[in-house]
Design a protein around this motif. Structure first.
Motif, PDB file in Angstrom:
ATOM      1  N   ASN A   1       0.804  -1.220   0.000  1.00 39.47           N
ATOM      2  CA  ASN A   1       0.000   0.000   0.000  1.00 39.47           C
ATOM      3  C   ASN A   1       0.844   1.281   0.000  1.00 39.47           C
ATOM      4  N   THR A   2       2.118   1.155   0.339  1.00 40.50           N
ATOM      5  CA  THR A   2       2.960   2.359   0.367  1.00 40.50           C
ATOM      6  C   THR A   2       3.788   2.490  -0.907  1.00 40.50           C
ATOM      7  N   CYS A   3       4.651   1.509  -1.177  1.00 39.05           N
ATOM      8  CA  CYS A   3       5.553   1.652  -2.334  1.00 39.05           C
ATOM      9  C   CYS A   3       4.902   1.173  -3.622  1.00 39.05           C
ATOM     10  N   GLN A   4       3.815   0.418  -3.521  1.00 38.18           N
ATOM     11  CA  GLN A   4       3.051  -0.097  -4.659  1.00 38.18           C
ATOM     12  C   GLN A   4       3.762  -1.200  -5.436  1.00 38.18           C
ATOM     13  N   VAL A   5       4.921  -1.643  -4.951  1.00 39.33           N
ATOM     14  CA  VAL A   5       5.588  -2.799  -5.547  1.00 39.33           C
ATOM     15  C   VAL A   5       4.797  -4.043  -5.139  1.00 39.33           C
ATOM     16  N   ALA A   6       4.742  -5.060  -6.012  1.00 37.72           N
ATOM     17  CA  ALA A   6       4.138  -6.326  -5.624  1.00 37.72           C
ATOM     18  C   ALA A   6       4.851  -6.843  -4.369  1.00 37.72           C
ATOM     19  N   MET A   7       4.135  -7.546  -3.522  1.00 32.59           N
ATOM     20  CA  MET A   7       4.693  -7.963  -2.225  1.00 32.59           C
ATOM     21  C   MET A   7       5.605  -9.178  -2.395  1.00 32.59           C
ATOM     22  N   ILE A   8       6.747  -8.930  -3.027  1.00 36.11           N
ATOM     23  CA  ILE A   8       7.700  -9.986  -3.367  1.00 36.11           C
ATOM     24  C   ILE A   8       8.870 -10.055  -2.391  1.00 36.11           C
ATOM     25  N   ASN A   9       8.890  -9.112  -1.486  1.00 33.14           N
ATOM     26  CA  ASN A   9      10.005  -8.992  -0.566  1.00 33.14           C
ATOM     27  C   ASN A   9      10.031 -10.162   0.415  1.00 33.14           C
ATOM     28  N   THR A  10      11.227 -10.660   0.760  1.00 34.02           N
ATOM     29  CA  THR A  10      11.295 -11.794   1.684  1.00 34.02           C
ATOM     30  C   THR A  10      12.015 -11.414   2.976  1.00 34.02           C
ATOM     31  N   GLU A  11      11.782 -12.240   3.985  1.00 37.77           N
ATOM     32  CA  GLU A  11      12.374 -11.985   5.301  1.00 37.77           C
ATOM     33  C   GLU A  11      13.900 -12.157   5.238  1.00 37.77           C
TER      34      GLU A  11
ATOM     35  N   LEU B   1       7.809 -14.822   2.374  1.00 39.34           N
ATOM     36  CA  LEU B   1       7.480 -13.444   2.007  1.00 39.34           C
ATOM     37  C   LEU B   1       7.266 -12.619   3.268  1.00 39.34           C
ATOM     38  N   VAL B   2       7.561 -11.329   3.162  1.00 37.23           N
ATOM     39  CA  VAL B   2       7.277 -10.406   4.272  1.00 37.23           C
ATOM     40  C   VAL B   2       5.816  -9.983   4.161  1.00 37.23           C
ATOM     41  N   TYR B   3       5.076 -10.163   5.233  1.00 41.60           N
ATOM     42  CA  TYR B   3       3.716  -9.644   5.308  1.00 41.60           C
ATOM     43  C   TYR B   3       3.632  -8.727   6.519  1.00 41.60           C
TER      44      TYR B   3
ATOM     45  N   GLU C   1      -4.356  -1.771  10.776  1.00 36.56           N
ATOM     46  CA  GLU C   1      -5.741  -1.356  10.565  1.00 36.56           C
ATOM     47  C   GLU C   1      -5.832   0.119  10.878  1.00 36.56           C
ATOM     48  N   TYR C   2      -6.568   0.834  10.049  1.00 38.96           N
ATOM     49  CA  TYR C   2      -6.763   2.261  10.292  1.00 38.96           C
ATOM     50  C   TYR C   2      -8.216   2.583   9.983  1.00 38.96           C
ATOM     51  N   LYS C   3      -8.913   3.127  10.949  1.00 38.69           N
ATOM     52  CA  LYS C   3     -10.344   3.432  10.824  1.00 38.69           C
ATOM     53  C   LYS C   3     -11.122   2.238  10.259  1.00 38.69           C
ATOM     54  N   GLY C   4     -10.796   1.047  10.756  1.00 37.18           N
ATOM     55  CA  GLY C   4     -11.557  -0.149  10.378  1.00 37.18           C
ATOM     56  C   GLY C   4     -11.187  -0.764   9.039  1.00 37.18           C
ATOM     57  N   GLU C   5     -10.203  -0.191   8.326  1.00 35.74           N
ATOM     58  CA  GLU C   5      -9.773  -0.757   7.041  1.00 35.74           C
ATOM     59  C   GLU C   5      -8.413  -1.430   7.216  1.00 35.74           C
ATOM     60  N   LYS C   6      -8.218  -2.524   6.462  1.00 33.00           N
ATOM     61  CA  LYS C   6      -6.922  -3.216   6.521  1.00 33.00           C
ATOM     62  C   LYS C   6      -5.977  -2.673   5.439  1.00 33.00           C
ATOM     63  N   TYR C   7      -4.715  -2.567   5.794  1.00 34.70           N
ATOM     64  CA  TYR C   7      -3.687  -2.132   4.837  1.00 34.70           C
ATOM     65  C   TYR C   7      -2.486  -3.062   4.950  1.00 34.70           C
ATOM     66  N   HIS C   8      -1.894  -3.394   3.790  1.00 34.21           N
ATOM     67  CA  HIS C   8      -0.816  -4.386   3.749  1.00 34.21           C
ATOM     68  C   HIS C   8       0.464  -3.776   3.189  1.00 34.21           C
ATOM     69  N   PHE C   9       1.592  -4.280   3.706  1.00 36.41           N
ATOM     70  CA  PHE C   9       2.885  -3.689   3.351  1.00 36.41           C
ATOM     71  C   PHE C   9       3.941  -4.765   3.118  1.00 36.41           C
TER      72      PHE C   9
END
Lengths: 120, 499
Positions: free
Chosen positions: B398-408, B415-417, B421-429
């Motif tokens: 949701n921030t950099c808009q790159v596909a979530m391909i990054n690993t630990e 994969l890094v997940y 939650e902000y105002k009841g909505e979920k956001y993923h990074f």
């Protein structure tokens, strides 16, 4: 402050709120340690869809490319829903078992280690 | 009697600092309404040291000389069919990424510097930003002209401007600049002049221009040389900005540190695409991405942050994670594009066996263990006539808009997940860095225009991917996309070479 701004109060438009998906919702699904798929997928699904249709139609449509997909033993699969251990009920709807808009569902297949046992 | 000609010192003074005036009947704060809200305290603008040391007339003269030389070489390149001298037609795909990903953000840099070049209360900073603004516009033009020759002979270069704020991967650099330009003027300068131009730009320009030279692309090399002296000025501005802010007031230090942390992280995510250009897309390799990071970030950046320590500035947060990820980034990014090669506006391919061995040699800790097996699978599938194209749409950060391909870092098979939650909505990074940036300014990032979500909301011209690509992205489907093998680009090249 939730954003640096000159305005006294600034509220951003939530661009991905569920209302924008015309009755559907998003759900993300990732297969742990199977990086043939470079990331988890984003699916558009009906909240009233059953878990069975998510797994056997939607997920199978993309994860089915993997040579190990047909060999998955679903009884031993471990699921995580939004980071918490989760036991899906196949014939219940997504909404009824707490799979909400933009929920992340991950599954781990403990007997399968990916192509060449390399997590691929 | 006054001298007819001003001496250099007086001329410089009159054409820079003397352009300012005292406000006698207007409130200065109203004239510069963005100067204070970020919390930055400026006590004395006259302490600003002009980094460019140029007057506008000298600037025009100097730039015009460079243009003359540059365009003479472009003409010669075109007349001599310079495109036939490149190492391999695969190389042109790096130009497609560059023209779509870099040129439009040069335009955004022009817009951003024009804006802050009006908004700073200090005339020295205004003049410097106005000159950089014109530089950036010049770079847009010269890049377009350098590559227009290729557009006559290769696919996928025809609609870079239409694609830049629509296509899924172009949204990464585009949103990076939208973030910077919608920030206050000091954050913009810290983001672009310091973090990008000073700390990270060598990682874009030096390896890429050397890459052009190694692969016979004289047009791009010449553009690179012509912009190099501009880039040197931009870097000087970046350094002046950070020193000026830190010397003006101690309260600025934590604000600057936060921006250093944020923009370093955002910069490394944007550079993923450059890492893949270096390691996978250049047929003749210059150095590995890892080596470039060591030279241009670890060594040069390490010295810089040692120097800034006296102001209380620490190296960017998560620099250790970023550095560990440099052993993975290019492999994950190219695999991302290979997966979604059906939806890309350029060609992708499996590296040759020689290239796979080069990657093993350059990445001894990671390549054979984590990445070679992916290419073995791709080769197997291709040999069976089932070239692998992923059928779904990826999950995006949701921030950099790159596909979530990054690993630990401690387990590159995971994969890094990250989420919030902000105002009841979920956001993923994709990372802690991107998570922290969101949490700091959620009202900004709830507005992220995520290409995958936009397609699924029905805002991109159609319900199926092919319609989206044709109608909304303006791609020539079946020609611009898919594998290099069997592409019209490849077939034409073979015809030219056999003629």
């Amino acid at each position: 402050m939730t954003v640096k701004t000159t305005a006294a109060e600034y509220i951003g438009e939530v661009r991905d709120r569920v209302e924008n998906f015309h009755g559907n919702q998003l759900v993300y699904v990732g297969w742990d340690r199977h990086l043939m798929f470079c990331s988890a997928f984003t699916f558009l699904v009906a909240p009233a869809a059953s878990f069975r249709s998510l797994r056997d139609d939607v997920m199978a449509g993309v994860f089915g490319e993997h040579p190990e997909w047909p060999t998955i033993n679903w009884d031993s699969v471990r699921w995580l829903l939004d980071g918490q251990p989760f036991t899906p009920e196949l014939d219940k709807t997504l909404a009824d078992q707490g799979i909400g808009h933009k929920s992340l569902l991950r599954f781990d297949t403990p007997e399968l280690h990916g192509f060449m046992n390399a997590g691929v | 009697m006054a001298a007819k000609k001003l001496n250099m010192k007086d001329k410089y003074k009159m054409l820079t600092r003397d352009l300012d005036w005292e406000f006698s009947y207007q409130d200065r704060k109203e004239a510069f309404p963005y100067e204070e809200y970020e919390g930055i305290k400026i006590t004395d603008w006259s302490k600003w040291e002009d980094p460019f040391r140029l007057t506008m007339d000298a600037y025009w003269k100097y730039q015009a000389e460079k243009e003359k030389k540059l365009y003479a070489i472009f003409d010669a390149f075109a007349q001599n069919n310079g495109h036939l001298n490149i190492s391999d037609p695969r190389y042109v795909n790096a130009l497609k990424v560059f023209l779509g990903g870099v040129t439009p953000v040069e335009y955004q840099a022009y817009q951003g510097f024009a804006h802050v070049g009006r908004q700073f209360g200090g005339v020295g900073a205004r003049v410097a930003c106005q000159m950089q603004s014109i530089d950036e516009l010049r770079h847009v033009q010269t890049q377009i002209h350098a590559m227009s020759h290729y557009n006559k002979f290769f696919d996928g270069l025809h609609n870079w401007n239409g694609m830049q704020d629509k296509v899924w991967y172009m949204s990464v650099p585009t949103s990076f600049f939208h973030d910077a330009r919608s920030s206050g003027p000091f954050e913009f300068l810290l983001a672009i002049s310091f973090s990008f131009e000073y700390v990270l730009t060598n990682l874009l320009f030096v390896p890429f221009m050397s890459g052009a030279a190694y692969n016979g692309d004289m047009a791009t090399v010449t553009f690179g040389f012509s912009s190099q002296s501009d880039e040197a000025r931009h870097m000087t501005l970046g350094l002046e900005v950070i020193k000026f802010l830190l010397e003006q007031h101690e309260d600025n230090v934590p604000i600057v540190q936060k921006w250093v942390d944020k923009w370093f992280w955002r910069g490394t995510r944007v550079l993923g695409i450059v890492s893949m250009m270096m390691d996978y897309m250049l047929p003749n390799k210059v150095m590995s991405w890892r080596e470039a990071w060591e030279i241009y970030f670890e060594q040069a950046g390490g010295a810089l942050f040692k120097d800034l320590a006296r102001y209380g500035i620490k190296p960017p947060k998560y620099v250790d994670i970023a550095t560990a990820q440099m052993d993975h980034m290019s492999h994950q990014t190219w695999w991302n594009f290979y997966n979604f090669g059906e939806a890309a506006g350029f060609h992708t391919w499996i590296p040759s066996d020689k290239e796979l061995d080069w990657l093993s040699e350059k990445y001894p800790q990671t390549f054979d263990k984590y990445y070679r097996p992916r290419w073995e699978l791709a080769k197997k599938m291709e040999a069976e006539g089932k070239r692998f194209y992923s059928k779904g749409l990826p999950q995006l950060c949701n921030t950099c808009q790159v596909a979530m391909i990054n690993t630990e870092v401690d387990d590159p098979t995971m994969l890094v997940y990250r989420s919030t939650e902000y105002k009841g909505e979920k956001y993923h990074f994709c990372s802690d860095g991107c998570h922290d940036i969101f949490v700091d300014e959620p009202e900004k990032f709830v507005q992220s225009w995520l290409p995958v979500h936009q397609i699924l909301q029905g805002n991109c011209g159609g319900a199926d991917l092919e319609t989206v690509m044709r109608e909304y992205y303006g791609m020539d489907v079946g020609v611009d996309n898919l594998d290099m093998k069997g592409s019209p680009d490849e077939l034409r090249w073979k015809e030219w070479k056999s003629a």
